[in-house]
Enzyme design. Structure first.
Site, PDB file in Angstrom:
ATOM      1  N   SER A  89       1.908  -5.564   3.762  1.00  0.00           N
ATOM      2  CA  SER A  89       1.967  -6.244   2.459  1.00  0.00           C
ATOM      3  C   SER A  89       3.036  -7.310   2.344  1.00  0.00           C
ATOM      4  O   SER A  89       3.113  -7.989   1.311  1.00  0.00           O
ATOM      5  CB  SER A  89       2.159  -5.218   1.335  1.00  0.00           C
ATOM      6  N   SER A 148       3.051  -4.071  -5.458  1.00  0.00           N
ATOM      7  CA  SER A 148       2.294  -4.448  -4.261  1.00  0.00           C
ATOM      8  C   SER A 148       0.793  -4.287  -4.456  1.00  0.00           C
ATOM      9  O   SER A 148       0.083  -3.772  -3.579  1.00  0.00           O
ATOM     10  CB  SER A 148       2.758  -3.624  -3.048  1.00  0.00           C
ATOM     11  N   LYS A 168       1.899 -10.646   1.181  1.00  0.00           N
ATOM     12  CA  LYS A 168       1.798 -11.086  -0.221  1.00  0.00           C
ATOM     13  C   LYS A 168       2.867 -12.116  -0.587  1.00  0.00           C
ATOM     14  O   LYS A 168       2.776 -12.742  -1.650  1.00  0.00           O
ATOM     15  CB  LYS A 168       1.875  -9.881  -1.154  1.00  0.00           C
TER      16      LYS A 168
END
Length: 388
Positions: free
Chosen positions: A56, A111, A59
């Site tokens: 993640s 997240s 992101k």
């Protein structure tokens, strides 16, 4: 037009505290890197250019592109196809009304894979279209060893980066004030849904509580990637970006690397030798003062020995306070160790219409006729002629 000035500086003696050793065994991560946020200099690395999935932390790019779209205030309606993603969530449902700015918080704090996917489909037309945008932006910031496939960071065979490339991304992202504000937030209360209602999102990044100087950036985890973390910290004018990929003890890894960085790099007060003023064309203000930081980054072994200044000879109005009008590079024995933006210290507005008209009148000799102007200039000749 750019003027270049090279000034040799007297050797500046620099004393720093003893720096504790940092080696590959000092961190648990499979891949790691520590760089200066200001200069990009690599201060420590361990398999920094090895390709690895990054979960993640992906992101960071999705959030940056969403902010850079300039549409953060734009409200959108979530559709079924936007939510075709599994995993962590900010709680979006089909039919929900949410702004792109709220999606940034949703992907960076809890997240949310849903937040990343919704933003990607909206901005890129599809996940694949947005991935193309991600890879184009990656090349712009010299992420040469990276390929994005998903906006959320879910595992995919061709979705990979390196610790060094992710450090470049982190360094680029924290230059954006809105991004930095989001990633440094421990929690955020937002209003979205159908109908919209208030809810509070909490940041998964424990480093914000664990390390005094931490200001973000993003955590990540999948079974394939392991624990991943990109962090940014700032102390006494020194900014650092640290990255770990597949790190069983990532919190301590980052604390160790950041402490090392802050011992190694110091911001020393050395006033760069730049012009104090710059001329301005098209303003009632003939010139404006310049401004430059006097905090220069140095390592214990890299005292500043030379500086190079690049600044325009003149500016065109309007000029706003804080506008970047030049650059100062600082070198140690020929190696670039720091850069400082030269900015306008005040405003220089355009001349108002009355002033412009007055200037034109003055240039044209007022409202006098052409014959009157000739008589005024050559009056003595005409007078002499009449006397004869």
């Amino acid at each position: 037009m750019i003027k270049r000035i090279c000034v040799a500086l007297a050797l500046i003696c620099f004393l720093a505290p003893t720096v504790s050793a940092l080696n590959a065994d000092s961190v648990s991560a499979e891949c790691a890197v520590l760089i200066s946020a200001q200069t990009g200099e690599v201060l420590f690395d361990k398999n920094a250019n090895k390709q690895h999935s990054m979960a993640s932390t992906t992101k960071i790019m999705t959030a940056l592109l969403t902010i850079e779209s300039g549409l953060t205030q734009h409200e959108i309606t979530v559709t079924d196809d936007m939510l075709s993603v599994e995993g962590t969530s900010m709680g979006l449902l089909p039919g929900d009304s949410v702004s792109l700015g709220e999606l940034v918080y949703g992907m960076m704090l809890p997240s949310g894979n849903d937040a990343a996917n919704v933003a990607a489909v909206y901005l890129g037309g599809s996940v694949e279209g947005f991935a193309e945008m991600m890879n184009e932006r990656a090349l712009e910031i010299s992420m040469r060893n990276t390929n994005f496939v998903t906006p959320s960071g879910l595992d995919s065979e061709n979705h990979y980066s390196t610790a060094y490339d992710m450090a470049l991304l982190g360094r680029e992202a924290v230059k954006n004030p809105l991004f930095l504000s989001v990633c440094s937030s421990k929690k955020k209360t937002l209003t979205y849904g159908s109908p919209p209602y208030s809810r509070t999102l909490y940041n998964h990044n424990r480093l914000l509580d664990y390390y005094d100087y931490a200001l973000g950036i993003k955590t990540g985890f999948t079974k394939k990637s392991g624990r991943c973390l990109v962090s940014y910290a700032k102390k006494d004018g020194v900014g650092l970006v640290a990255v770990t990929l597949n790190a069983p003890d990532d919190w301590n890894d980052h604390k160790t690397m950041l402490n090392y960085g802050f011992e190694t790099v110091k911001a020393k007060s050395i006033k760069p030798d730049v012009p104090s003023t710059v001329k301005v064309v098209g303003s009632d203000v003939g010139e404006i003062k310049t401004s430059v930081s006097d905090l220069v980054l140095q390592t214990a072994d890299d005292p500043v020995t030379e500086q190079r200044v690049y600044i325009k000879k003149f500016l065109y109005a309007p000029v706003k306070k804080g506008d970047i009008i030049g650059l100062c590079e600082l070198y140690s024995d020929g190696e670039l160790i720091d850069t400082q933006n030269i900015t306008a210290a005040c405003n220089a507005e355009l001349k108002n219409q009355e002033t412009i008209d007055s200037d034109k009148t003055e240039e044209n000799g007022g409202n006098k006729s052409i014959f009157d102007k000739i008589k005024e200039k050559f009056g003595s000749i005409f007078t002499a002629f009449r006397r004869d």
